[in-house]
Design a protein around this motif. Sequence first.
Motif, short mmCIF file in Angstrom:
data_model
loop_
_atom_site.label_atom_id
_atom_site.label_comp_id
_atom_site.label_asym_id
_atom_site.label_seq_id
_atom_site.Cartn_x
_atom_site.Cartn_y
_atom_site.Cartn_z
N ILE A 73 -3.32 -1.76 -0.37
CA ILE A 73 -2.31 -0.79 -0.81
C ILE A 73 -2.19 0.36 0.18
O ILE A 73 -1.10 0.85 0.46
CB ILE A 73 -2.67 -0.27 -2.21
N GLN A 74 -3.32 0.79 0.73
CA GLN A 74 -3.35 1.93 1.64
C GLN A 74 -2.99 1.55 3.08
O GLN A 74 -3.02 2.40 3.97
CB GLN A 74 -4.73 2.58 1.59
N GLY A 75 -2.61 0.30 3.30
CA GLY A 75 -2.16 -0.12 4.63
C GLY A 75 -3.24 -0.14 5.68
O GLY A 75 -3.01 0.20 6.83
N ARG A 76 -4.46 -0.54 5.30
CA ARG A 76 -5.58 -0.54 6.24
C ARG A 76 -5.72 -1.85 7.01
O ARG A 76 -6.54 -1.94 7.93
CB ARG A 76 -6.88 -0.24 5.50
N MET A 123 0.43 -3.95 -2.87
CA MET A 123 -0.46 -4.67 -1.96
C MET A 123 0.34 -5.42 -0.91
O MET A 123 -0.01 -5.42 0.28
CB MET A 123 -1.36 -5.63 -2.74
N GLN A 124 1.42 -6.05 -1.34
CA GLN A 124 2.25 -6.79 -0.39
C GLN A 124 2.95 -5.86 0.59
O GLN A 124 3.20 -6.22 1.74
CB GLN A 124 3.29 -7.62 -1.16
N ALA A 125 3.26 -4.66 0.13
CA ALA A 125 3.96 -3.69 0.99
C ALA A 125 3.03 -3.02 1.99
O ALA A 125 3.49 -2.53 3.04
CB ALA A 125 4.62 -2.62 0.12
N GLY A 126 1.72 -3.01 1.72
CA GLY A 126 0.78 -2.29 2.56
C GLY A 126 0.88 -2.57 4.05
O GLY A 126 0.96 -1.63 4.86
N ARG A 129 1.95 0.04 7.09
CA ARG A 129 1.12 0.22 8.29
C ARG A 129 1.95 0.02 9.55
O ARG A 129 1.87 0.81 10.50
CB ARG A 129 -0.04 -0.77 8.26
N ALA A 130 2.77 -1.02 9.56
CA ALA A 130 3.61 -1.29 10.73
C ALA A 130 4.63 -0.18 10.94
O ALA A 130 4.87 0.26 12.08
CB ALA A 130 4.32 -2.64 10.56
N ALA A 131 5.23 0.31 9.86
CA ALA A 131 6.22 1.38 9.98
C ALA A 131 5.58 2.66 10.49
O ALA A 131 6.19 3.40 11.28
CB ALA A 131 6.89 1.62 8.62
N ALA A 132 4.35 2.93 10.06
CA ALA A 132 3.65 4.13 10.51
C ALA A 132 3.39 4.10 12.01
O ALA A 132 3.36 5.14 12.67
CB ALA A 132 2.34 4.30 9.74
N LYS A 133 3.20 2.92 12.55
CA LYS A 133 2.98 2.78 13.99
C LYS A 133 4.28 2.95 14.78
O LYS A 133 4.25 3.28 15.97
CB LYS A 133 2.36 1.42 14.30
N LEU A 134 5.40 2.74 14.10
CA LEU A 134 6.70 2.85 14.77
C LEU A 134 7.29 4.25 14.70
O LEU A 134 8.20 4.59 15.44
CB LEU A 134 7.70 1.87 14.14
N HIS A 135 6.76 5.07 13.80
CA HIS A 135 7.41 6.33 13.50
C HIS A 135 6.39 7.44 13.33
O HIS A 135 5.42 7.29 12.59
CB HIS A 135 8.23 6.17 12.21
N SER A 136 6.62 8.58 13.97
CA SER A 136 5.75 9.74 13.76
C SER A 136 6.01 10.30 12.37
O SER A 136 7.15 10.44 11.96
CB SER A 136 6.05 10.82 14.81
N PRO A 137 4.96 10.63 11.63
CA PRO A 137 5.14 11.07 10.25
C PRO A 137 5.81 12.43 10.16
O PRO A 137 5.72 13.25 11.06
CB PRO A 137 3.71 11.13 9.72
N LEU A 138 6.47 12.68 9.04
CA LEU A 138 7.04 13.99 8.77
C LEU A 138 5.90 14.95 8.46
O LEU A 138 4.96 14.61 7.75
CB LEU A 138 8.00 13.92 7.58
N THR A 139 5.97 16.14 8.99
CA THR A 139 4.87 17.09 8.79
C THR A 139 5.34 18.38 8.12
O THR A 139 4.66 19.39 8.17
CB THR A 139 4.22 17.43 10.14
#
Length: 241
Positions: A38-41, A170-173, A177-187
């Motif tokens: 779930i946490q995209g680990r 769980m399926q989305a995790g 993870r992949a999207a987080a690697k493609l995009h800098s998070p909003l801060t």
Amino acid sequence: MNIQANTGMDESGLNRLSPVGRETVQDRIYRQLRDALIQGRFDAGEIFLAGDVAQRMSVSSMPVREALARLVSERALEAMANRRVRVPLLSLERARDIAQARTLIEGELAARAIDNLSGAEIDRLEVLTEDYDQAREAEDITLLNHAFHFHLYEAAGSSVFMPIVESLWMQAGPYVRAAAKLHSPLTDKAATLHHRGILEAIRAGDKTRVSNELTADISQVFAILEKADPEFWKTQSGAGL
């Protein structure tokens, strides 16, 4: 779901697992693996061998195999030859299916929850949102996002929908993870824009708006994947092979 930070994204999820006690071993193994998914680990295509997982968690292989089989039945993992299990590979078609399923089911749960939420529970959602605004570590962001959504959904009181939602998360995790690697998070405050919209809709008793805000929140991750270069998808489709 909002994007988690890239901090620690290259570390294998297996390295984050810890030993479990002897009581209810299978359930505890299952929960650790479920939460990690779930946490995209875990990356798409990552392989699990029961013996390896058992060694890392200081348990025997049998409860690990049972926990992995349970996750396979929930479509969070998939069985392969030689008793191996892996995180499913990414595909744009599957990403779209997961996004649609999540918005339909979670939107319905959020709408149902409006009539059941007490003032104290709404206040709790507000605190989770404020904490999210202040969080900067990837794990904190993920946990707070999960807590906000599931605190809301549990108020709907559906014992049928909740296991489906957990399976979808769980399926989305791996996609998160992949999207987080493609995009800098909003801060800044925009990170919880739709969470605040959900809260406003709850206070107004507006079920249509709460569903719309939830759909917009979930869609952020999948919009990043929709814009990904075709070469990204070619790479992902061959991961772990």
